[in-house]
Scaffold this active site. Structure first.
Site, PDB file in Angstrom:
ATOM      1  N   GLU A 263      13.655  -1.659  -1.847  1.00  0.00           N
ATOM      2  CA  GLU A 263      13.072  -2.363  -3.123  1.00  0.00           C
ATOM      3  C   GLU A 263      13.025  -1.291  -4.273  1.00  0.00           C
ATOM      4  O   GLU A 263      12.017  -0.542  -4.202  1.00  0.00           O
ATOM      5  CB  GLU A 263      11.926  -3.256  -3.223  1.00  0.00           C
ATOM      6  CG  GLU A 263      11.800  -4.438  -2.153  1.00  0.00           C
ATOM      7  CD  GLU A 263      12.810  -5.431  -2.611  1.00  0.00           C
ATOM      8  OE1 GLU A 263      13.238  -5.435  -3.626  1.00  0.00           O
ATOM      9  OE2 GLU A 263      12.874  -6.225  -1.766  1.00  0.00           O
ATOM     10  N   CYS A 297       8.733  -3.205 -11.470  1.00  0.00           N
ATOM     11  CA  CYS A 297      10.223  -3.276 -10.983  1.00  0.00           C
ATOM     12  C   CYS A 297      10.696  -4.319 -11.919  1.00  0.00           C
ATOM     13  O   CYS A 297      12.143  -3.940 -12.277  1.00  0.00           O
ATOM     14  CB  CYS A 297      10.285  -3.448  -9.664  1.00  0.00           C
ATOM     15  SG  CYS A 297       9.456  -2.736  -8.749  1.00  0.00           S
TER      16      CYS A 297
END
Ligand code: UN1
Length: 509
Positions: A263, A297
């Site tokens: 990720e 993110c």
């Protein structure tokens, strides 16, 4: 606007000790590995980092625990996760305090992060009764063809500072339900919340009679993470962080044929079409771009606005930015807390300098705040930068609250701009035109792992799979069928006839 006075480092220490004590952690102070708070930018406690011997011990113990855990029926494994979820509910406020102290999140976002942990526990409890394999039609009479899912092994979780607890829980709750054991190497910046999560899971394991080594925490710097990356006893390395980190982790784990779940960075954009509901768009954009001080993110980093509404939208956004309360994240009126470190502020300022050199114009924000009250902390106004083209700096992820705004004429052009970055995590379109919305979500629309309509890029629910494409790393965590990454499948052919029939009609003997 600046909120009330900041707490002192001593206040933060007391508050951290109280929350930790309630969770059951006694901090053994005195080590040279420091817990710190971005609220004042100062150190809180010296802790002890894991040694090479601790890491080896964790690897041996986790592997050993796996041998028992993998044969524990999945619904019983779910009982451990259920108990963890209950303890998280009970300690929601303490955990949120620690998240605010170490990551600088405002209270409601810190509570939201703990809620995300509770939610994934609920999800994983259900999952523990739904690790379904398929039965496949066999081409041969008297044969059954089936797919079985088995636990994978030790999962190494490497997590980042910005979701210091939730990302751990996405991985851990699901991995435990799947029959794996977990070794966690958190960010060096968020040790206290990690100690708290580890303690609660330990308590849950004691209470339900699960092996205590189903989970091990290793505090430390990158050398600890590197050991997990390179050790063949770690079946899956699930790593959250920068693309630069992923570029190292991916090939190293692949070299030993281990599995990774990555990720990595995002460079998330929203398209705002002429038919968009601007009230809704402004709210969605400000939360996604300035929330969490731009340190998710999924933070909105690029806005692609139709030229006919650009002036109106920009005027409304700059007005909203000028009113953002910046300061103490414990103050209920604050919306923007500190950046995590002075380095993060330097990186932001470098990006702004480059953006201006590349033709960008700052429309709002960018000044440092609270320098007298907290000279070591990094409070800054979220920034809006108008750009005419997608220059190099716009195509990079800067982990700070910078929103680059550009305009478009046709939707095809907007989608092309949208996808013309190396990252592919989250995306959104604000429109009331169904054709536009559907095109954006289609195979020729957004190329991201997350694509939204009339909502910003951040704040995903746990029920969906979370992750992205291209330099974001391709991993999927959390809900939907992300659990499959934590298990291995076996294909079973069972012949219940008394004839040996070969597949593809092959005859032999
Ligand atoms: C992250 O920023 O690392 O969708 C995770 C979101 C959160 C998770 C973000 N649920 O913004």
């Amino acid at each position: 606007m600046t909120a009330t006075a900041l707490p002192t480092t001593e206040d933060l220490r007391t508050r951290a000790r109280t929350s930790l004590a309630r969770v059951g952690v006694t901090v053994v102070e005195g080590g040279d590995f420091h817990a710190r708070s971005p609220i004042t930018g100062e150190d809180l406690f010296g802790l002890r980092a894991a040694t090479a011997a601790d890491t080896e011990d964790a690897l041996v113990a986790s592997r050993e625990a796996f041998l028992t855990w993998r044969t524990t029926p999945a619904p019983r494994r779910g009982e451990l996760v259920r108990r963890l979820g209950e303890l998280l509910r009970e300690h929601k406020s303490d955990l949120a305090d620690l998240i605010t102290i170490e990551a600088g999140k405002i209270r409601s976002e810190a509570l939201g992060e703990v809620q995300e942990m509770i939610d994934i526990c609920d999800f994983a409890v259900g999952l523990s009764r739904q690790l379904y394999g398929r039965t496949i039609a066999s081409e041969r009479p008297g044969h059954r063809l089936a797919e079985t899912w088995h636990p994978l092994g030790v999962v190494g979780v490497i997590s980042a500072f910005n979701f210091p607890a939730a990302v751990w829980s996405w991985n851990t709750a699901v991995a435990l339900a799947c029959g794996d054991t977990v070794i966690w190497k958190p960010s060096e910046l968020t040790s206290l919340i990690s100690l708290a999560c580890d303690r609660l899971l330990d308590r849950a394991a004691e209470e339900v009679g699960a092996p205590r080594d189903v989970h091990r925490l290793l505090l430390g710097d990158r050398t600890v993470g590197e050991k997990l990356v390179d050790d063949p006893r770690v079946a899956l390395v699930s790593a959250t962080g920068s693309t630069r980190m992923g570029r190292e982790v991916g090939p190293r784990v692949a070299a030993r044929f281990g599995r990774t779940l990555l990720e990595l960075g995002g460079n998330n954009a929203a398209v705002v079409a002429p038919s968009a509901d601007l009230d809704l768009a402004v709210q969605g954009i400000v939360f996604a771009a300035a929330g969490t001080a731009g340190q998710r993110c999924t933070t909105l980093r690029r806005l692609i606005v139709h030229q006919d509404i650009a002036d109106t939208l920009i005027t409304r956004l700059t007005a909203a930015y000028q009113k953002l309360p910046i300061g103490d994240p414990f103050d209920e009126t604050t919306l923007v807390g500190p950046l995590i470190t002075p380095q993060a502020l330097d990186t932001m300022q470098d990006a702004l300098t480059r953006a201006q050199a590349e033709g960008g114009k700052i429309l709002a924000g960018g000044n440092r705040r609270l320098t007298d009250a907290a000279p070591r902390a990094s409070y800054v106004e979220p920034v809006i930068v108008r750009v005419d083209e997608q220059t190099d700096v716009v195509r990079e992820e800067t982990f700070a609250p910078i929103l680059y705004v550009q305009t478009y004429e046709t939707l095809d052009q907007a989608i092309a701009l949208h996808n013309d970055v190396p990252q592919g995590l989250s995306s959104s379109i604000f429109t009331r035109d169904q054709q536009e919305a559907e095109l954006f979500l289609s195979a020729e629309g957004s190329d991201c792992g997350i694509a939204n309509v009339n909502i910003g890029t951040s704040g995903a629910e746990i029920g969906g799979a979370f992750g992205g494409e291209k330099e974001t790393g391709g991993g999927r965590e959390s809900g939907s069928d992300a659990w499959r990454a934590y298990m291995r499948s076996a294909t079973n052919t069972i012949n219940y006839s008394s004839r040996l029939a070969l597949a593809q009609n092959v005859s032999f003997l």
